[in-house]
Scaffold this active site. Structure first.
Site, PDB file in Angstrom:
ATOM      1  N   CYS A   2       0.804  -1.019  -0.165  1.00  0.00           N
ATOM      2  CA  CYS A   2       0.178   0.028  -0.055  1.00  0.00           C
ATOM      3  C   CYS A   2       0.944   1.228   0.103  1.00  0.00           C
ATOM      4  O   CYS A   2       1.869   1.166   0.403  1.00  0.00           O
ATOM      5  CB  CYS A   2      -0.826   0.045   1.140  1.00  0.00           C
ATOM      6  SG  CYS A   2      -1.970  -1.439   1.175  1.00  0.00           S
ATOM      7  N   ARG A  27       3.903  -0.354  -4.810  1.00  0.00           N
ATOM      8  CA  ARG A  27       3.651  -0.961  -3.625  1.00  0.00           C
ATOM      9  C   ARG A  27       2.320  -1.792  -3.510  1.00  0.00           C
ATOM     10  O   ARG A  27       1.869  -2.187  -2.200  1.00  0.00           O
ATOM     11  CB  ARG A  27       3.604   0.246  -2.602  1.00  0.00           C
ATOM     12  CG  ARG A  27       4.800   1.186  -2.473  1.00  0.00           C
ATOM     13  CD  ARG A  27       4.777   2.146  -1.412  1.00  0.00           C
ATOM     14  NE  ARG A  27       4.635   1.822  -0.173  1.00  0.00           N
ATOM     15  CZ  ARG A  27       5.660   1.402   0.934  1.00  0.00           C
ATOM     16  NH1 ARG A  27       6.911   1.583   0.119  1.00  0.00           N
ATOM     17  NH2 ARG A  27       5.496   0.897   1.879  1.00  0.00           N
ATOM     18  N   TRP A  73      -2.759  -2.907  -1.408  1.00  0.00           N
ATOM     19  CA  TRP A  73      -2.541  -4.144  -1.510  1.00  0.00           C
ATOM     20  C   TRP A  73      -3.404  -4.912  -0.716  1.00  0.00           C
ATOM     21  O   TRP A  73      -3.234  -4.638   0.461  1.00  0.00           O
ATOM     22  CB  TRP A  73      -1.039  -4.661  -1.758  1.00  0.00           C
ATOM     23  CG  TRP A  73      -0.682  -6.004  -1.895  1.00  0.00           C
ATOM     24  CD1 TRP A  73      -0.297  -6.402  -3.096  1.00  0.00           C
ATOM     25  CD2 TRP A  73      -0.571  -7.050  -0.816  1.00  0.00           C
ATOM     26  NE1 TRP A  73      -0.138  -7.882  -3.260  1.00  0.00           N
ATOM     27  CE2 TRP A  73      -0.421  -8.284  -1.624  1.00  0.00           C
ATOM     28  CE3 TRP A  73      -1.042  -7.171   0.394  1.00  0.00           C
ATOM     29  CZ2 TRP A  73       0.034  -9.303  -1.145  1.00  0.00           C
ATOM     30  CZ3 TRP A  73      -0.624  -8.457   1.044  1.00  0.00           C
ATOM     31  CH2 TRP A  73      -0.220  -9.480   0.330  1.00  0.00           C
ATOM     32  N   ASN A  99      -1.748   2.148   5.738  1.00  0.00           N
ATOM     33  CA  ASN A  99      -0.906   1.204   4.981  1.00  0.00           C
ATOM     34  C   ASN A  99      -0.394   0.439   6.270  1.00  0.00           C
ATOM     35  O   ASN A  99      -0.031   0.949   7.100  1.00  0.00           O
ATOM     36  CB  ASN A  99       0.297   1.965   4.266  1.00  0.00           C
ATOM     37  CG  ASN A  99       1.277   0.851   4.122  1.00  0.00           C
ATOM     38  OD1 ASN A  99       1.046  -0.261   4.180  1.00  0.00           O
ATOM     39  ND2 ASN A  99       2.632   1.372   4.048  1.00  0.00           N
ATOM     40  N   GLY A 100      -0.657  -0.938   6.318  1.00  0.00           N
ATOM     41  CA  GLY A 100      -0.214  -1.858   7.456  1.00  0.00           C
ATOM     42  C   GLY A 100      -1.317  -2.674   7.742  1.00  0.00           C
ATOM     43  O   GLY A 100      -2.473  -3.045   6.948  1.00  0.00           O
ATOM     44  N   GLU A 477      16.209 -18.896  -7.991  1.00  0.00           N
ATOM     45  CA  GLU A 477      16.179 -17.655  -8.422  1.00  0.00           C
ATOM     46  C   GLU A 477      15.146 -17.774  -9.816  1.00  0.00           C
ATOM     47  O   GLU A 477      14.377 -16.593 -10.039  1.00  0.00           O
ATOM     48  CB  GLU A 477      16.951 -16.775  -8.347  1.00  0.00           C
ATOM     49  CG  GLU A 477      16.970 -15.313  -8.856  1.00  0.00           C
ATOM     50  CD  GLU A 477      15.967 -14.228  -7.967  1.00  0.00           C
ATOM     51  OE1 GLU A 477      15.349 -14.823  -7.152  1.00  0.00           O
ATOM     52  OE2 GLU A 477      15.743 -13.349  -8.672  1.00  0.00           O
ATOM     53  N   LYS A 481      11.563 -15.947 -10.581  1.00  0.00           N
ATOM     54  CA  LYS A 481      11.376 -14.985 -11.640  1.00  0.00           C
ATOM     55  C   LYS A 481      10.189 -15.381 -12.635  1.00  0.00           C
ATOM     56  O   LYS A 481       9.410 -14.764 -12.950  1.00  0.00           O
ATOM     57  CB  LYS A 481      12.752 -14.773 -12.448  1.00  0.00           C
ATOM     58  CG  LYS A 481      13.362 -13.421 -12.763  1.00  0.00           C
ATOM     59  CD  LYS A 481      13.643 -12.414 -11.497  1.00  0.00           C
ATOM     60  CE  LYS A 481      12.938 -12.345 -10.210  1.00  0.00           C
ATOM     61  NZ  LYS A 481      13.399 -11.893  -9.205  1.00  0.00           N
ATOM     62  N   GLU A 484       6.905 -15.729 -10.872  1.00  0.00           N
ATOM     63  CA  GLU A 484       6.047 -14.407 -10.666  1.00  0.00           C
ATOM     64  C   GLU A 484       5.678 -13.584 -11.624  1.00  0.00           C
ATOM     65  O   GLU A 484       4.369 -12.892 -11.535  1.00  0.00           O
ATOM     66  CB  GLU A 484       7.009 -13.480  -9.681  1.00  0.00           C
ATOM     67  CG  GLU A 484       8.228 -13.138  -9.925  1.00  0.00           C
ATOM     68  CD  GLU A 484       8.906 -12.313  -8.960  1.00  0.00           C
ATOM     69  OE1 GLU A 484       8.146 -11.506  -7.989  1.00  0.00           O
ATOM     70  OE2 GLU A 484      10.120 -12.057  -9.221  1.00  0.00           O
ATOM     71  N   HIS A 500      14.496 -38.416  -6.287  1.00  0.00           N
ATOM     72  CA  HIS A 500      13.736 -38.643  -5.022  1.00  0.00           C
ATOM     73  C   HIS A 500      12.420 -38.410  -5.154  1.00  0.00           C
ATOM     74  O   HIS A 500      11.857 -38.287  -4.065  1.00  0.00           O
ATOM     75  CB  HIS A 500      14.646 -38.269  -3.957  1.00  0.00           C
ATOM     76  CG  HIS A 500      16.062 -38.787  -4.087  1.00  0.00           C
ATOM     77  ND1 HIS A 500      16.420 -39.901  -3.541  1.00  0.00           N
ATOM     78  CD2 HIS A 500      17.269 -37.892  -4.135  1.00  0.00           C
ATOM     79  CE1 HIS A 500      17.642 -39.934  -3.608  1.00  0.00           C
ATOM     80  NE2 HIS A 500      18.231 -38.866  -3.998  1.00  0.00           N
ATOM     81  N   LYS A 595       5.857  -4.716  -4.497  1.00  0.00           N
ATOM     82  CA  LYS A 595       7.101  -4.687  -4.343  1.00  0.00           C
ATOM     83  C   LYS A 595       7.832  -4.738  -2.860  1.00  0.00           C
ATOM     84  O   LYS A 595       8.813  -5.253  -2.859  1.00  0.00           O
ATOM     85  CB  LYS A 595       7.655  -3.118  -4.946  1.00  0.00           C
ATOM     86  CG  LYS A 595       9.206  -3.185  -5.096  1.00  0.00           C
ATOM     87  CD  LYS A 595       9.747  -4.066  -6.190  1.00  0.00           C
ATOM     88  CE  LYS A 595      11.414  -3.828  -6.277  1.00  0.00           C
ATOM     89  NZ  LYS A 595      11.815  -4.897  -7.009  1.00  0.00           N
TER      90      LYS A 595
HETATM   91  C1  AGP Z   1      11.410 -11.121  -6.008  1.00  0.00           C
HETATM   92  O1  AGP Z   1      11.341 -10.643  -7.428  1.00  0.00           O
HETATM   93  C2  AGP Z   1      10.477 -10.295  -5.319  1.00  0.00           C
HETATM   94  N1  AGP Z   1      10.475  -8.980  -5.320  1.00  0.00           N
HETATM   95  C3  AGP Z   1      10.537 -10.792  -3.692  1.00  0.00           C
HETATM   96  O2  AGP Z   1      10.625 -11.983  -3.852  1.00  0.00           O
HETATM   97  C4  AGP Z   1      11.391 -10.026  -2.894  1.00  0.00           C
HETATM   98  O3  AGP Z   1      12.793 -10.255  -3.101  1.00  0.00           O
HETATM   99  C5  AGP Z   1      11.017 -10.405  -1.476  1.00  0.00           C
HETATM  100  O4  AGP Z   1       9.659  -9.866  -1.174  1.00  0.00           O
HETATM  101  C6  AGP Z   1      11.875  -9.456  -0.519  1.00  0.00           C
HETATM  102  O5  AGP Z   1      11.927  -8.126  -0.503  1.00  0.00           O
HETATM  103  P1  AGP Z   1      13.090  -7.399  -0.211  1.00  0.00           P
HETATM  104  O6  AGP Z   1      14.319  -7.652  -0.610  1.00  0.00           O
HETATM  105  O7  AGP Z   1      12.782  -5.910  -0.466  1.00  0.00           O
HETATM  106  O8  AGP Z   1      13.284  -7.478   1.592  1.00  0.00           O
END
Ligand code: AGP
Length: 600
Positions: A2, A27, A73, A99-100, A477, A481, A484, A500, A595
């Site tokens: 948010c 956000r 969000w 926000n929160g 990773e 990517k 997501e 396994h 984000k």
């Molecule tokens: C990955 O592409 C995401 N944006 C997410 O996994 C991110 O790395 C995670 O939420 C942690 O965020 P930060 O590095 O800002 O703590």
């Protein structure tokens, strides 16, 4: 999660709020709203969807020099118009954005608001209803605001308008980020300085549990008990061009392309006048004194932590454990005598990581945050900070922050190794320079990645990433990517682990992206590829010069083996990008994500 904005001044607030929200859309982007003080009262516009959807319903002829806004969000209640912020109390005197997460909202509703009908399903609405109730009972707005804040448990950043107090925005925060921006004849409120760079670069940092009265002529910071606090503003050192897409179709592509420049910037930032790699002596002391390091992080930053462990153990000889932050605080392992906690976080705001920081500080342990955002919560609250110098990362999918994290972790390990008298046998500055060139070569070969995306991923529903040793971590990773941003189900596995259980999922044509950059296990990973190919998989092998075999889909330029993750991840970022494009996905703002994850 948010984003909040506010403006109080002499100009029409609508456009400033909307532009600010556009900058905060990273956000959260499931619904949005603004409230504008408009002569006789407060007009609220809110809509499900993006800021563009909100913009479309905002009426041009509503004029107001005070306003607040929010991009959401969803945590409590579906992302719809009713649950979108701002929220108002019953008689619409008070209007609020938040926000929160208010953890005790049920209790507050039961104990104070049982007779008050609620319009939304949010935890937020109880805040504004409670302020309204306290004012009806005879309190001033400031008293009601302060009393309400005292009752809230959880995280919040709040901006409040009172229809009867024209010239004020009431502001407060706890755990969630919030800044006040200072201007000539106006002041602003924002979750992130980026949102208000359009009007000012001077900001006041707010601390938890303060009450901040924002007027156009000035800002007053008070303790909950009403004592005044004096605080100096700081200048936000962000270039507007850093936060614009420019000619790029997506921030993600721009940020992938920036990686070689980021590498060079990091090398410079961590070199002294004699070109020697250095870190602050206090940080070096903390590492020297530690008998064990715990790396705490989430998502992509966690994946960087897995590689960071390799660096710190293999280069500096310090034992390291890596933990997912959302688990660690609630399931702490036995700690050694003198642990050092390293928090890795692009945003520096991740609530899951912060809850660990709060707990380990209570236990008296030393902490270091590695972050891209100077002044972020994790940076402010840890004992030490190392910056990533990657520039603002706007796309939800993290790319340049990940490679920056790896580079900074390698520098941290190398400098510690030197301090411990360990000879690495290579020059890290030189090797990182070679890495920057190798990343550039991948960026210059985008068509190959586009080709791989269309050959292997255009119709598939799932995809596996395999690797061994460090390639396994890079595969994790790569899978994150891809899933997501393209919504293809993707998982990363250690090559030897497939047999396994997971190998049962391999069908005719299942794409398996295999990384082969580690000499000691090159034959092993190739054996694993044969195992899946024998069961019908469609393997795509990404290898490194010197280890390649005929038929590999991509051969990366040779770099130092420890640093190969910095290069190997780049084609995976690009392949994911093109796979998402082919599927018409919203690359920069994938569904259900945000984000900066500021809720636990
Ligand atoms: C990955 O592409 C995401 N944006 C997410 O996994 C991110 O790395 C995670 O939420 C942690 O965020 P930060 O590095 O800002 O703590």
């Amino acid at each position: 999660m948010c984003g909040i904005v506010g403006y109080i001044g002499e100009n029409d607030s609508k456009e400033i709020l909307l532009k600010g929200l556009e900058k905060l859309e990273y956000r959260g982007y499931d619904s949005a709203g603004i409230a504008v003080r408009n002569g006789s009262g407060i007009t609220v516009f809110k809509e499900k969807g993006r800021i563009a959807d909100l913009r479309a319903i905002v009426e041009e002829d509503v004029f107001g020099t005070t306003g607040i806004g929010h991009t959401r969000w969803a945590t409590h209640g579906k992302p719809n118009r009713v649950n979108a912020h701002p929220h108002q109390n019953g008689n619409e005197r008070f209007t609020l954005v938040h926000n929160g997460v208010i953890e005790n909202y049920h209790h507050i509703q039961r104990d104070y608001l049982a007779d008050v009908p609620m319009e939304s399903d949010t935890d937020t609405e109880i805040i504004v209803q409670l302020i309204g109730k306290f004012v009806e009972e005879g309190m001033t707005t400031e008293e009601a605001f302060s009393k309400t804040l005292g009752l809230l448990k959880g995280s919040y950043a709040i901006a409040l308008l009172d229809a009867e107090e024209e010239e004020t925005i009431f502001v407060a925060k706890n755990k969630s980020p919030l800044l006040v921006g200072l201007g000539e004849g106006f002041n602003v409120v924002a979750s992130d300085a980026m949102a208000m760079l359009q009007v000012t670069d001077k900001f006041l940092e707010l601390m938890d549990k303060e009450i901040v009265i924002v007027r156009k002529e000035g800002v007053e910071i008070l303790t909950l008990e009403g004592e005044s606090i004096n605080r100096q503003p700081f200048t936000a050192e962000i270039d507007m061009s850093d936060i614009e897409k420019g000619t790029y179709p997506h921030y993600m592509l721009k940020e992938i392309d920036e990686q070689p420049a980021v590498m060079r910037k990091i090398i410079q930032a961590y070199q002294d006048e004699n070109d020697k790699l250095v870190i602050q002596p206090e940080i070096l002391d903390a590492l020297q004194e530690a008998d064990r390091i715990h790396i705490i992080a989430a998502g992509t930053s966690y994946h960087a932590g897995l590689i960071g462990k390799e660096y710190l153990e293999k280069m500096a000889g310090i034992p390291v454990e890596v933990h997912v932050s959302s688990e660690f605080g609630y399931n702490m392992p036995l700690l050694s005598e003198k642990p050092l906690f390293i928090f890795i976080s692009q945003s520096g705001e991740t609530a899951d990581s912060r809850q660990v920081l709060v707990k380990i500080k209570e236990l008296g342990h030393t902490s270091l945050t590695i972050t891209n955002v100077a002044g972020s919560t994790l940076s402010r609250e840890a004992d030490h900070t190392l910056l990533l110098y990657a520039g603002p990362e706007i796309a939800v999918a993290s790319t340049k922050a990940y490679t920056a994290q790896l580079a900074v972790l390698s520098i941290l390990a190398a400098v510690t190794a030197e301090a411990r008298g360990i000879d690495l046998g290579f020059n890290l500055v030189q090797e990182l320079g070679i890495v920057a060139n190798a990343i550039q070569a991948q960026i210059d070969a985008k068509e190959e990645m586009e080709q791989i995306a269309s050959e292997f991923l255009s119709t598939t529903r799932n995809c596996f990433f395999i690797g061994r040793v460090m390639d396994y971590f890079v595969g994790l990773e790569g899978a994150l990517k891809l899933k997501e941003i393209s919504y293809i189900q993707a998982e990363g596995f250690a090559g030897g682990e497939l047999k396994h259980g997971t190998i049962a999922l391999i069908e005719e044509g299942t794409p398996v992206i295999a990384l082969a950059t580690q000499e000691a296990v090159n034959l092993n990973i190739r054996g694993n590829v044969k195992e899946v190919a024998a069961r019908g998989a469609n393997p795509c092998i990404i290898s490194m010069e010197g280890l390649q075999e005929a038929g590999d889909s991509l051969v990366l330029p040779k770099v130092h083996e420890l640093l190969s993750p910095l290069v190997a991840v780049v084609p995976l970022q690009l392949i994911s990008y093109f796979a998402a494009l082919h599927r018409d996905c919203d690359v920069d703002k994938p569904r259900n994500l945000a984000k900066s994850v500021t809720v636990e």
